[in-house]
Design an enzyme around this catalytic site. Structure first.
Site, PDB file in Angstrom:
ATOM      1  CG  MET A  86      30.821  34.949 -10.226  1.00 48.44           C
ATOM      2  SD  MET A  86      31.402  35.915 -11.616  1.00 48.44           S
ATOM      3  CE  MET A  86      31.941  34.489 -12.655  1.00 48.44           C
ATOM      4  CG  HIS A  98      29.838  35.551 -15.317  1.00 46.02           C
ATOM      5  ND1 HIS A  98      30.361  34.460 -15.240  1.00 46.02           N
ATOM      6  CD2 HIS A  98      30.677  36.414 -16.087  1.00 46.02           C
ATOM      7  CE1 HIS A  98      31.728  34.276 -16.027  1.00 46.02           C
ATOM      8  NE2 HIS A  98      31.763  35.370 -16.532  1.00 46.02           N
ATOM      9  CG  ASP A  99      29.050  31.556 -13.139  1.00 49.57           C
ATOM     10  OD1 ASP A  99      29.708  31.997 -14.310  1.00 49.57           O
ATOM     11  OD2 ASP A  99      29.939  31.325 -11.828  1.00 49.57           O
ATOM     12  CB  THR A 100      22.396  31.948 -13.233  1.00 47.82           C
ATOM     13  OG1 THR A 100      22.710  33.479 -13.390  1.00 47.82           O
ATOM     14  CG2 THR A 100      22.962  31.570 -12.111  1.00 47.82           C
TER      15      THR A 100
END
Length: 250
Positions: A152, A157-159
């Site tokens: 992720m 996606h999360d960065t």
């Protein structure tokens, strides 16, 4: 091609990736073709992954755990004796069906959502932690069909796009030149979906590359989508089809 390697990143608009400092150099430096009219199937993430390997979103409309009773590309590969493996970053192994472990997410691992893979010990043994890849490269045992899912953070996606770009450079460049990985290999880098759902069409950056690619042009504006990747796999090994969106894909 003797091998096809698919790598899927997360949630970016085409133009943002095209303006990145690294991603466009992949096609330039590694004998690549940029597909400028390539569409994801839908939103959110999971149905795009499911569609990539089965030719249909099959009623999967959200990111909740899915348990699907139909065929996938694995059935076609196994029937022809084509070796395959999916490398999943942060995956705990052991045929785990957990939704979330550290930075691994099941929704980005479509193989575990098919019952005839998850419940088959031989098949689900081919869903492995991504740390296995380097060992397979060195042992010249990378299978013919490879599906690689970053975690992720690394998939963006999360960065951020920049984070994923830096990761991709550090992951790809040391490996893409190794004979145990690139010998007569087609690499396909794509994104699951775009970022700006409402105001932009679902076009995603997709590039085909590798020393074996017959590169007569640097860009291709033919309309493609995620089913096109599946069809390319089917045609490469004369697998037949799944009777879904792969049949009419370009």
């Amino acid at each position: 091609y003797d091998r096809i390697v698919i790598v899927v990143m997360e949630n970016q608009d085409f133009n943002d990736v095209a303006d990145d400092s690294y991603y466009p150099t992949i096609a330039e430096n590694h004998n690549g073709v940029l597909l400028t009219n390539f569409y994801a199937l839908t939103h959110p993430s999971q149905p795009n992954y499911i569609g990539m390997i089965s030719g249909s979103t099959g009623g999967v409309i959200l990111d909740f755990d899915s348990n699907i009773e139909r065929k996938s590309v694995v059935d076609l590969l196994d029937a022809k004796g084509i070796s395959w493996k999916t490398y999943q970053e942060s995956y705990p192994g052991g045929c785990s069906t957990e939704s979330s472990v550290d930075t691994y997410r099941r929704k980005h691992n479509p193989f575990i959502s098919f019952k005839n893979i998850a419940s088959n010990g031989t098949r689900c043994a081919n869903i492995v932690p991504a740390t296995q890849l380097d060992e397979d490269i060195e042992n010249n045992s990378v299978p013919q069909f490879v599906f690689y899912t970053p975690d992720m953070n690394n998939d963006g996606h999360d960065t951020s796009l920049q984070y994923s770009s830096d990761w991709m450079k550090s992951w790809l460049e040391p490996r893409v030149g190794k004979p145990g990985f690139n010998n007569n290999t087609l690499f396909i880098l794509t994104w699951d979906e775009n970022k700006t759902w409402v105001i932009k069409p679902n076009i995603v950056y997709t590039v085909l590359f590798g020393p074996a690619v017959n590169r007569t042009v640097s860009t291709d504006d033919t309309k493609y989508n995620h089913y096109s990747i599946l069809k390319s796999v089917e045609e490469n090994w004369d697998l037949g089809n799944l009777g879904e969106g792969d049949v009419d894909a370009t």
